[in-house]
Design a protein around this motif. Structure first.
Motif, PDB file in Angstrom:
ATOM      1  N   MET A  77       0.832  -1.196   0.000  1.00  0.00           N
ATOM      2  CA  MET A  77       0.000   0.000   0.000  1.00  0.00           C
ATOM      3  C   MET A  77       0.874   1.256   0.000  1.00  0.00           C
ATOM      4  N   LYS A  78       0.462   2.259  -0.783  1.00  0.00           N
ATOM      5  CA  LYS A  78       1.228   3.506  -0.860  1.00  0.00           C
ATOM      6  C   LYS A  78       1.157   4.259   0.465  1.00  0.00           C
ATOM      7  N   LYS A  79       2.317   4.745   0.933  1.00  0.00           N
ATOM      8  CA  LYS A  79       2.357   5.494   2.194  1.00  0.00           C
ATOM      9  C   LYS A  79       1.610   6.822   2.019  1.00  0.00           C
ATOM     10  N   GLU A  80       0.781   7.171   2.998  1.00  0.00           N
ATOM     11  CA  GLU A  80       0.069   8.455   2.964  1.00  0.00           C
ATOM     12  C   GLU A  80       1.075   9.600   3.041  1.00  0.00           C
ATOM     13  N   LYS A  81       0.941  10.584   2.138  1.00  0.00           N
ATOM     14  CA  LYS A  81       1.880  11.717   2.145  1.00  0.00           C
ATOM     15  C   LYS A  81       1.618  12.624   3.341  1.00  0.00           C
ATOM     16  N   LEU A  82       2.689  13.224   3.827  1.00  0.00           N
ATOM     17  CA  LEU A  82       2.544  14.224   4.895  1.00  0.00           C
ATOM     18  C   LEU A  82       1.813  15.428   4.300  1.00  0.00           C
ATOM     19  N   SER A  83       0.853  15.962   5.033  1.00  0.00           N
ATOM     20  CA  SER A  83       0.081  17.096   4.514  1.00  0.00           C
ATOM     21  C   SER A  83       0.930  18.368   4.503  1.00  0.00           C
ATOM     22  N   MET A  84       0.392  19.418   3.877  1.00  0.00           N
ATOM     23  CA  MET A  84       1.103  20.693   3.852  1.00  0.00           C
ATOM     24  C   MET A  84       1.268  21.241   5.275  1.00  0.00           C
ATOM     25  N   ILE A  85       0.196  21.214   6.051  1.00  0.00           N
ATOM     26  CA  ILE A  85       0.315  21.726   7.425  1.00  0.00           C
ATOM     27  C   ILE A  85       1.255  20.808   8.236  1.00  0.00           C
ATOM     28  N   GLY A  86       1.249  19.525   7.873  1.00  0.00           N
ATOM     29  CA  GLY A  86       2.175  18.593   8.542  1.00  0.00           C
ATOM     30  C   GLY A  86       3.630  18.980   8.307  1.00  0.00           C
ATOM     31  N   HIS A  87       3.956  19.387   7.078  1.00  0.00           N
ATOM     32  CA  HIS A  87       5.329  19.838   6.776  1.00  0.00           C
ATOM     33  C   HIS A  87       5.678  21.089   7.578  1.00  0.00           C
ATOM     34  N   ILE A  88       4.694  22.000   7.675  1.00  0.00           N
ATOM     35  CA  ILE A  88       4.968  23.263   8.392  1.00  0.00           C
ATOM     36  C   ILE A  88       5.203  22.959   9.886  1.00  0.00           C
ATOM     37  N   GLN A  89       4.368  22.078  10.425  1.00  0.00           N
ATOM     38  CA  GLN A  89       4.526  21.732  11.854  1.00  0.00           C
ATOM     39  C   GLN A  89       5.810  20.946  12.112  1.00  0.00           C
ATOM     40  N   ASP A  90       6.345  20.348  11.061  1.00  0.00           N
ATOM     41  CA  ASP A  90       7.576  19.561  11.186  1.00  0.00           C
ATOM     42  C   ASP A  90       8.838  20.428  11.014  1.00  0.00           C
ATOM     43  N   THR A  91       8.639  21.693  10.615  1.00  0.00           N
ATOM     44  CA  THR A  91       9.791  22.566  10.332  1.00  0.00           C
ATOM     45  C   THR A  91      10.705  22.785  11.546  1.00  0.00           C
ATOM     46  N   PRO A  92      10.147  23.031  12.752  1.00  0.00           N
ATOM     47  CA  PRO A  92      11.054  23.238  13.897  1.00  0.00           C
ATOM     48  C   PRO A  92      12.021  22.063  14.100  1.00  0.00           C
ATOM     49  N   ARG A  93      11.559  20.859  13.819  1.00  0.00           N
ATOM     50  CA  ARG A  93      12.435  19.682  13.989  1.00  0.00           C
ATOM     51  C   ARG A  93      13.644  19.754  13.048  1.00  0.00           C
TER      52      ARG A  93
ATOM     53  N   ILE B 223       5.208  16.722  -0.854  1.00  0.00           N
ATOM     54  CA  ILE B 223       4.174  17.313  -1.727  1.00  0.00           C
ATOM     55  C   ILE B 223       4.773  18.497  -2.500  1.00  0.00           C
ATOM     56  N   GLY B 224       4.050  18.966  -3.526  1.00  0.00           N
ATOM     57  CA  GLY B 224       4.567  20.025  -4.412  1.00  0.00           C
ATOM     58  C   GLY B 224       4.910  21.340  -3.720  1.00  0.00           C
ATOM     59  N   PRO B 225       3.948  21.952  -3.008  1.00  0.00           N
ATOM     60  CA  PRO B 225       4.240  23.273  -2.426  1.00  0.00           C
ATOM     61  C   PRO B 225       5.303  23.166  -1.313  1.00  0.00           C
ATOM     62  N   GLU B 226       6.458  23.765  -1.579  1.00  0.00           N
ATOM     63  CA  GLU B 226       7.583  23.621  -0.626  1.00  0.00           C
ATOM     64  C   GLU B 226       7.439  24.611   0.525  1.00  0.00           C
ATOM     65  N   THR B 227       7.575  24.122   1.739  1.00  0.00           N
ATOM     66  CA  THR B 227       7.488  24.975   2.943  1.00  0.00           C
ATOM     67  C   THR B 227       8.673  24.703   3.874  1.00  0.00           C
ATOM     68  N   ARG B 228       8.756  23.461   4.340  1.00  0.00           N
ATOM     69  CA  ARG B 228       9.802  23.091   5.309  1.00  0.00           C
ATOM     70  C   ARG B 228      11.196  23.368   4.738  1.00  0.00           C
ATOM     71  N   GLY B 229      11.372  23.061   3.456  1.00  0.00           N
ATOM     72  CA  GLY B 229      12.684  23.246   2.838  1.00  0.00           C
ATOM     73  C   GLY B 229      13.057  24.722   2.699  1.00  0.00           C
ATOM     74  N   TYR B 230      12.046  25.565   2.436  1.00  0.00           N
ATOM     75  CA  TYR B 230      12.306  27.013   2.322  1.00  0.00           C
ATOM     76  C   TYR B 230      12.913  27.524   3.636  1.00  0.00           C
ATOM     77  N   THR B 231      12.216  27.230   4.701  1.00  0.00           N
ATOM     78  CA  THR B 231      12.614  27.760   6.010  1.00  0.00           C
ATOM     79  C   THR B 231      13.953  27.175   6.459  1.00  0.00           C
ATOM     80  N   GLU B 232      14.102  25.878   6.269  1.00  0.00           N
ATOM     81  CA  GLU B 232      15.343  25.226   6.713  1.00  0.00           C
ATOM     82  C   GLU B 232      16.550  25.721   5.937  1.00  0.00           C
ATOM     83  N   THR B 233      16.383  25.931   4.622  1.00  0.00           N
ATOM     84  CA  THR B 233      17.532  26.365   3.812  1.00  0.00           C
ATOM     85  C   THR B 233      18.040  27.727   4.295  1.00  0.00           C
ATOM     86  N   ILE B 234      17.107  28.627   4.577  1.00  0.00           N
ATOM     87  CA  ILE B 234      17.518  29.953   5.061  1.00  0.00           C
ATOM     88  C   ILE B 234      18.284  29.803   6.378  1.00  0.00           C
ATOM     89  N   PHE B 235      17.749  28.981   7.258  1.00  0.00           N
ATOM     90  CA  PHE B 235      18.397  28.772   8.563  1.00  0.00           C
ATOM     91  C   PHE B 235      19.797  28.168   8.395  1.00  0.00           C
TER      92      PHE B 235
END
Ligand SMILES: N[C@@H]1[C@@H](O)[C@H](O)[C@@H](COP(=O)(O)O)O[C@@H]1O
Length: 380
Positions: free
Chosen positions: A1-17, A153-165
């Motif tokens: 079975m295909k793994k469920e993708k992390l949602s967009m808000i899930g990526h944002i909430q995962d950014t501090p990690r 997922i397509g819209p990048e969030t976590r990577g934007y913030t982490e790269t700047i940091f």
């Protein structure tokens, strides 16, 4: 079975990690990048990337220019490839010019072509990506791996913030090694980064609260604009990209003062105006004046996002934490990422899957991940 993708808000909430990871595991990505600066005296650096990576490059250009006292240029990669006079008058030697290409997946055609050209022309090139063994990496004299982890997922969030940091940490490290920063100044800037990583989850949860408090009003939004200044002008550009990329309603982005030059005829009571009130003496005073003006003349839907000490209305978001101006793009992008993610969930837009069905012309080299391998997709 295909793994469920992390949602967009899930990526944002995962950014501090991943910020904490970038802080704790810096030895995994620092050496080669810092060596490039230790063995060269770069006087001019190009920061190139497309989409979200363009805005990443823009913020990092500002950080490097300020901290390392070099000339920094951020332009779209394709302008660099076909139109840029890289070394007017040949005042610099080729070794003094560095070209850095940012691409999370390492296969944006624009960024790869630009780095390839820079490499072939004999400039020092650095490839930056999350994906290892990417096309981009083949054009880099040096390579820097992003520790943001692959976004699902397509819209990048976590990577934007982490790269700047991550690149803030690299900039202060190089500045310390070159004697531009004293040990004491380095420690203070390093501690500021540590504090931000530990407090970012507060920024995420306060942004979610802000969305929920204004939810019914946000759900009526049909067009909007976002403005910022200084370090947060690129934040406004990225916020616009994210919002348009997901919610798809017309949205513009401006440097705050530029917003007074042109779009006013298009603004009416239907417009939602978002203003990023970051650190700034005269700009902050000007912002207060503009908030009153916009409310008086155009629309009641004016939302201010700030860490500063200014009077706020129930529509505004005032964070309980703050950071230095230079690190503040990391805080100020979060409410716009959250707004994009949650409004889409509420109206039933699926940000996990791309709406594009025909991919026979793509911005990325063919790969399984981008689903642009076969020309057959043009018929689906
Ligand atoms: N829609 C995506 C953007 O969200 C992304 O920012 C851009 C660059 O991707 P990369 O960072 O992998 O080069 O590609 C696409 O256009």
């Amino acid at each position: 079975m295909k793994k469920e993708k992390l949602s967009m808000i899930g990526h944002i909430q995962d950014t501090p990690r991943v910020l904490q990871k970038a802080y704790d595991q810096r030895e995994t990505y620092m050496y080669d990048f810092c060596q490039a600066f230790a063995t060269h005296s770069f006087r001019k650096i190009y920061f190139l990337g497309s989409g979200t990576s363009y805005h990443v490059a823009y913020v990092i250009r500002n950080i490097f220019t300020d901290i390392l006292d070099i000339e920094g240029v951020c332009i779209p990669p394709t302008i660099f490839t076909y139109h840029e006079n890289i070394n007017p008058g040949n005042h610099l030697s080729k070794e003094e010019i560095c070209v850095i290409g940012f691409s999370q997946h390492g296969d944006s055609i624009s960024t790869c072509e630009a780095l390839k050209k820079a490499h072939e022309d004999g400039y020092y090139t650095i490839a930056v990506s999350e994906q290892l063994d990417s096309v981009l990496e083949t054009f880099g004299d040096a390579y820097c791996h992003l520790v943001c982890e692959e976004e699902e997922i397509g819209p990048e969030t976590r990577g934007y913030t982490e790269t700047i940091f991550q690149f803030y940490l690299l900039a202060i490290e190089i500045a310390k090694e070159k004697g531009i920063l004293t040990q004491e100044a380095y420690r203070a800037m390093d501690q500021e980064a540590a504090k931000l990583a530990s407090q970012l989850s507060i920024v995420v949860s306060e942004s979610i609260d802000w969305y929920n408090n204004n939810r019914s009003e946000f759900l009526k939004m049909s067009k909007s604009s976002i403005a910022g200044y200084g370090y947060n002008y690129p934040t406004a550009l990225e916020a616009r990209l994210k919002f348009f990329e997901t919610y798809a309603r017309p949205c513009t982005a401006y440097e705050m003062e530029e917003q007074m030059h042109g779009p006013m005829r298009a603004y009416d009571q239907e417009n939602y105006i978002f203003l990023i009130a970051s650190e700034g003496d005269r700009e902050l005073d000007r912002l207060k004046e503009l908030v009153d003006y916009y409310k008086d003349v155009f629309t009641k839907h004016v939302f201010v996002v700030t860490c500063e000490d200014l009077p706020v209305s129930p529509r505004d978001l005032k964070f309980s934490v703050r950071t230095s101006d230079i690190l503040s793009p990391i805080i100020y992008i979060i409410p716009f990422q959250v707004l994009s993610a949650l409004i889409c969930e509420d109206v039933g837009i699926d940000t996990k899957n791309s709406p594009i069905k025909k991919r026979y012309v793509s911005s990325h080299y063919p790969s399984q991940r981008h689903d642009n391998l076969s020309p057959d997709t043009q018929n689906t």
